[in-house]
Design an enzyme around this catalytic site. Structure first.
Site, PDB file in Angstrom:
ATOM      1  N   CYS A   1      -1.495   4.816  42.518  1.00 49.95           N
ATOM      2  CA  CYS A   1      -1.532   4.554  43.963  1.00 49.95           C
ATOM      3  C   CYS A   1      -2.719   5.280  44.597  1.00 49.95           C
ATOM      4  O   CYS A   1      -3.442   6.013  43.921  1.00 49.95           O
ATOM      5  CB  CYS A   1      -0.235   5.017  44.624  1.00 49.95           C
ATOM      6  SG  CYS A   1       0.034   6.796  44.477  1.00 49.95           S
TER       7      CYS A   1
ATOM      8  N   CYS B   1      -3.136   9.026  44.112  1.00 49.38           N
ATOM      9  CA  CYS B   1      -3.752   9.471  42.855  1.00 49.38           C
ATOM     10  C   CYS B   1      -5.269   9.589  43.025  1.00 49.38           C
ATOM     11  O   CYS B   1      -5.886  10.582  42.634  1.00 49.38           O
ATOM     12  CB  CYS B   1      -3.448   8.485  41.719  1.00 49.38           C
ATOM     13  SG  CYS B   1      -1.701   8.299  41.347  1.00 49.38           S
TER      14      CYS B   1
ATOM     15  N   CYS C   1     -32.459  14.923   6.536  1.00 52.72           N
ATOM     16  CA  CYS C   1     -31.812  16.235   6.457  1.00 52.72           C
ATOM     17  C   CYS C   1     -31.096  16.549   7.768  1.00 52.72           C
ATOM     18  O   CYS C   1     -31.119  15.756   8.705  1.00 52.72           O
ATOM     19  CB  CYS C   1     -32.838  17.322   6.162  1.00 52.72           C
ATOM     20  SG  CYS C   1     -33.999  17.606   7.525  1.00 52.72           S
TER      21      CYS C   1
ATOM     22  N   CYS D   1     -32.950  16.313  11.068  1.00 52.17           N
ATOM     23  CA  CYS D   1     -33.087  14.951  11.603  1.00 52.17           C
ATOM     24  C   CYS D   1     -31.857  14.599  12.435  1.00 52.17           C
ATOM     25  O   CYS D   1     -31.964  14.082  13.548  1.00 52.17           O
ATOM     26  CB  CYS D   1     -33.228  13.931  10.475  1.00 52.17           C
ATOM     27  SG  CYS D   1     -34.660  14.173   9.418  1.00 52.17           S
TER      28      CYS D   1
ATOM     29  N   ASP E   1      11.258  16.787  16.705  1.00 56.02           N
ATOM     30  CA  ASP E   1      12.248  16.044  17.475  1.00 56.02           C
ATOM     31  C   ASP E   1      13.383  15.697  16.511  1.00 56.02           C
ATOM     32  O   ASP E   1      13.157  15.584  15.304  1.00 56.02           O
ATOM     33  CB  ASP E   1      11.606  14.769  18.032  1.00 56.02           C
ATOM     34  CG  ASP E   1      12.615  13.865  18.687  1.00 56.02           C
ATOM     35  OD1 ASP E   1      13.333  14.344  19.577  1.00 56.02           O
ATOM     36  OD2 ASP E   1      12.719  12.692  18.287  1.00 56.02           O
TER      37      ASP E   1
ATOM     38  N   ASP F   1       8.752  10.604  17.240  1.00 60.01           N
ATOM     39  CA  ASP F   1       8.570   9.176  16.967  1.00 60.01           C
ATOM     40  C   ASP F   1       8.797   8.300  18.182  1.00 60.01           C
ATOM     41  O   ASP F   1       8.509   7.113  18.157  1.00 60.01           O
ATOM     42  CB  ASP F   1       9.516   8.726  15.848  1.00 60.01           C
ATOM     43  CG  ASP F   1      10.941   8.577  16.348  1.00 60.01           C
ATOM     44  OD1 ASP F   1      11.373   9.448  17.130  1.00 60.01           O
ATOM     45  OD2 ASP F   1      11.607   7.600  15.966  1.00 60.01           O
TER      46      ASP F   1
ATOM     47  N   ASP G   1       8.602  11.276  23.329  1.00 61.78           N
ATOM     48  CA  ASP G   1       7.915  12.372  22.627  1.00 61.78           C
ATOM     49  C   ASP G   1       6.416  12.392  22.942  1.00 61.78           C
ATOM     50  O   ASP G   1       5.741  13.382  22.643  1.00 61.78           O
ATOM     51  CB  ASP G   1       8.085  12.237  21.106  1.00 61.78           C
ATOM     52  CG  ASP G   1       9.537  12.358  20.683  1.00 61.78           C
ATOM     53  OD1 ASP G   1      10.246  13.179  21.290  1.00 61.78           O
ATOM     54  OD2 ASP G   1       9.950  11.634  19.766  1.00 61.78           O
TER      55      ASP G   1
END
Length: 789
Positions: free
Chosen positions: A15, A18, A83, A86, A487, A685, A689
């Site tokens: 919005c 923000c 090298c 470079c 978790d 998972d 989380d």
């Protein structure tokens, strides 16, 4: 004042508030003159004083405010690098371009990864910056793996040819030195004959070093080619001077053999560098070239590139599945080891998902394509591994700083060596020869290859084991972890709960289950699915509730047949004022057995308790035991009450339990532990989380979980097996040990070799051989990681 105007993409705004918040945060920064954030365009236009602040600070300001700074990313194939100096030069040139946020140049892959604002710069400007530095650049999207392979093979063939020609002309010169020492005079001892042989090597075969040196100096830097060209030219022209002056003191064999040995080392290095990216080649080779689609009832072979989402594809036993999809007819067992690292075939039936590039073992089935091209799991994995291999680990920063000043420093040391020998010792010849030794023993290559080669092999080895590591930084951080937070649901446990008990306090069991199932029908929570599944097994008629509201971390509220129904945990009952004295004993019993209890209240009175158990994964206890043995502190975090949580924790051997944690507070728990000085890894998972994964030092996502968790994580385990965490940490520790060995060798080699050469204890040819094989030894040491199991 150096005024800069830049545009930064911003994600996460919902919005106008923000946008206003970001603007205020930016304007508070010293050096920011103006900031305008556009909500619809998702962009921040900022004008700032480059002397007072920089792009990195602006990005951090946006991220601290709670939003994501987004940029375009491009990868370039860089030609002409020889090298570390470079690579440092190209990186510096790219970072100078206005609008470039970050640039990483990888000597091992000859690639540059650039983050930039497309509003401030474009691809042409980036390519131009590389070319201005004296190198070639090509956008990787326009290249292809076959073309890269051809270019690599062409480079190796060119080096081999140059080495053979150089060796043919150098060996007689090398032999002449021994004949001369033995007092035997042959045509090989003739100065003019030596001049002819040496000239072919110096300016024919050695042209590549002169060209490289010229391009580097023209671009404002100095690289390995400058050192080789200077050192060999000094030996060659000093020998030519002696020949003209009639002095039989030649060093033609030194200049020629230095070039020969360096070419031999470069050939070995190119071959070894090719082996570091074998994991990517293997992954690319997994995808089949064609697919059998069903058109109007008949089968038709088409190129894999032409497969569209929605196409129906048939796969027979022994064939590779072309793209990702969902089985609509038939069943089989599929070998997914090349993607997940899991060796046991997985049974598949109608409705199950299949992954492109995996092998169909037994049955024939038809499936509908759901992801094609760059969206397939294999393509995403290849992209992730490529990005990781092209990234830099923080440990490389010191090597980068040294590489950027390495060559000029070596030239100064060589000049100082010559002057000291000439003016202090009065020995022009020894001064020159020792200065040549200093120039040719110094090797910036080993410094540049020490970290990226190990990162490439390490991340590739991880991919082979079903462990996807986002970047070298995360691979490095993993070895520092001292605390892991797991978790519970779907991570330690299978995430497939089943109803074990239905305790009735008012009414009957059928009514308690029916009301609970109606209330939970629209919920996506695993516990809700277990209740609905149980009701369906009993052939209950499950309608949709009149009203439904999820209460995160507590339960749900629904209106069913005019009744106000709440189903959830103790906290929900307490907040809604439901009396629980009569059910506490039953709750304690169920929770003590490790079961999650959901209380059903109808019109403010408890009707029953539905207890659900989620079994622990087969290998969770073993993985946690190994992690504890490795010296890590293990925590379990869950929204369950403490009694239930401790029952599960005791089963797998976890002592530290963080129970009754709401989803939105998981990230705060992670930050609290980090604030105590712990280096924290989070394993999860689910969608809830994701904030905690992002807040941790290293986030691990279980690949069997959600895409959101995988996106937020730093390391993804393609299998749900927690032993992958053990493997990840071991791989990180092994890779970091290899990097430290490489860096020690590279620093020690130059630290010891240059002074020895300056003091006159090294023949230029031995110095050249040492330089040639220093980088080979570093790459070879990194390749030992391929044996990691």
């Amino acid at each position: 004042m150096d005024k800069i105007k830049t545009t930064i993409g911003v994600h996460g705004m919902t919005c106008a508030a923000c946008a206003s918040r970001i603007e205020k945060a930016l304007l508070k920064q010293e050096g920011v003159d103006s900031a305008s954030v556009n909500l619809l365009a998702e962009k921040a236009v900022i004008e700032y004083d480059k002397g007072k602040t920089d792009m990195e600070n602006l990005i951090k300001t946006i991220e601290r405010t709670g939003y994501e700074a987004v940029f375009d990313r491009a990868t370039f194939l860089i030609g002409g690098m020889t090298c570390a100096a470079c690579a440092a030069r190209v990186e510096k040139s790219l970072k100078k371009v206005n609008g470039v946020v970050n640039a990483n140049v990888n000597l091992a892959t000859n690639k540059a990864s650039v983050e930039y604002s497309k509003d401030d710069t474009d691809i042409k400007s980036l390519i131009k910056a590389v070319e201005k530095a004296g190198y070639k650049a090509e956008l990787e999207e326009k290249s292809n793996p076959d073309k890269e392979k051809e270019a690599r093979e062409k480079e190796i063939k060119s080096l081999k040819t140059s080495f053979i020609i150089s060796a043919i002309f150098s060996i007689p010169l090398f032999s002449a030195m021994f004949f001369h020492m033995a007092g035997i005079h042959t045509i090989l001892s003739n100065g003019y004959f030596q001049l002819i042989l040496a000239t072919v090597v110096q300016f024919g075969v050695g042209y590549r070093f002169y060209k490289g040196a010229f391009v580097s100096l023209r671009g404002g830097g100095a690289n390995m080619d400058v050192l080789v060209a200077m050192g060999t030219s000094a030996a060659y022209f000093f020998s030519l001077y002696n020949l003209i002056m009639g002095m039989e003191m030649y060093y033609f064999e030194a200049s020629a053999m230095i070039i020969t040995l360096i070419l031999l080392g470069k050939t070995f290095e190119a071959v070894a560098k090719g082996k570091t990216s074998e994991a990517i080649k293997k992954l690319m080779g997994l995808q089949p070239k064609t697919a059998k689609i069903i058109v109007d009832g008949s089968e038709k072979d088409i190129p894999i590139e032409e497969v569209q989402v929605g196409d129906i594809i048939v796969v027979r036993p022994g064939e590779r599945i072309p793209v990702d999809g969902e089985i609509i007819k038939g069943n089989s067992s599929v070998d997914e080891s090349m993607i997940t690292g899991e060796s046991i075939p997985v049974d598949k039936k109608e409705g199950d998902e299949v992954i492109g590039a995996t092998i169909n073992k037994y049955g024939t089935f038809n499936f509908k394509a759901t992801k094609v091209g760059k969206d397939t799991a294999l393509s995403q994995i290849i992209k992730l591994v490529e990005d990781a291999q092209g990234s830099k680990a923080p440990v490389q920063r010191l090597a980068d700083k040294i590489s950027s000043i390495f060559v000029p420093t070596v030239i100064l040391v060589a000049v100082a060596t010559f002057l000291l020998w000439y003016f202090v010792k009065g020995d022009f010849t020894s001064g020159l020869i020792n200065a040549v030794s200093v120039l040719v023993i110094a090797c910036p290559c080993a410094l540049g290859l020490a970290t990226p080669t190990a990162i490439m092999v390490g991340t590739g080895k991880g991919a082979e084991n079903g462990i996807l590591i986002k970047s070298g930084e995360h691979l490095e951080k993993t070895h520092e972890l001292d605390t892991l937070i797991f978790d519970k649901t779907g991570t330690i446990t299978k995430g497939e709960p089943e109803i074990t008990d239905i305790v009735v306090f008012d009414g009957n069991e059928e009514e308690v289950l029916r009301l609970a199932a109606i209330a939970e029908k629209t919920s996506e929570h695993p516990l809700a699915k277990a209740i609905v599944q149980k009701a369906e097994e009993r052939n209950m008629d499950i309608e949709i509730s009149e009203k439904f509201a999820a209460i995160p971390g507590r339960g749900i509220h629904a209106t069913i047949e005019g009744k106000e129904v709440y189903i959830g945990n103790r906290r929900l009952m307490e907040e809604t004022g439901v009396e629980m004295d009569d059910v506490k004993d039953e709750l304690f019993r169920l929770e003590g057995e490790g079961k999650t209890s959901m209380i059903l209240a109808v019109n403010g009175k408890i009707s029953g308790i539905i207890a659900v158990a989620d079994s622990v994964k087969d290998n969770s206890e073993e993985a946690i035991r190994e992690l504890k043995n490795a010296g890590l502190n293990i925590y379990m975090i869950t929204g369950d009450n403490e009694r239930t949580a401790k029952a599960i924790a005791n089963e797998v051997g976890i002592d530290n339990v963080l129970a009754d944690v709401l989803p939105e507070n998981k990230a705060k728990v992670v930050e609290k532990l980090r604030g105590e000085g712990k280096f924290v890894g989070m394993i999860g998972d689910g969608i809830n989380d994701a904030p905690a994964l992002a807040a941790s030092d290293v986030g691990f996502a279980i690949g069997t979980g959600t895409d959101v968790a995988m996106e937020a994580a730093d390391i993804t385990l393609m299998r749900g097996d927690l032993r992958g965490i053990v493997t990840s940490i071991r791989l990180s520790r092994r890779t970091m040990r290899t990097i430290k060995q490489n860096l020690f060798w590279a620093f020690a080699y130059n630290t010891v070799g240059i002074p020895i050469a300056a003091l006159g204890f090294l023949n230029p040819m031995i110095a050249g051989a040492a330089m040639a094989f220093s980088s080979v030894s570093v790459v070879t040491n990194s390749l030992r990681l391929k044996k990691f199991k």
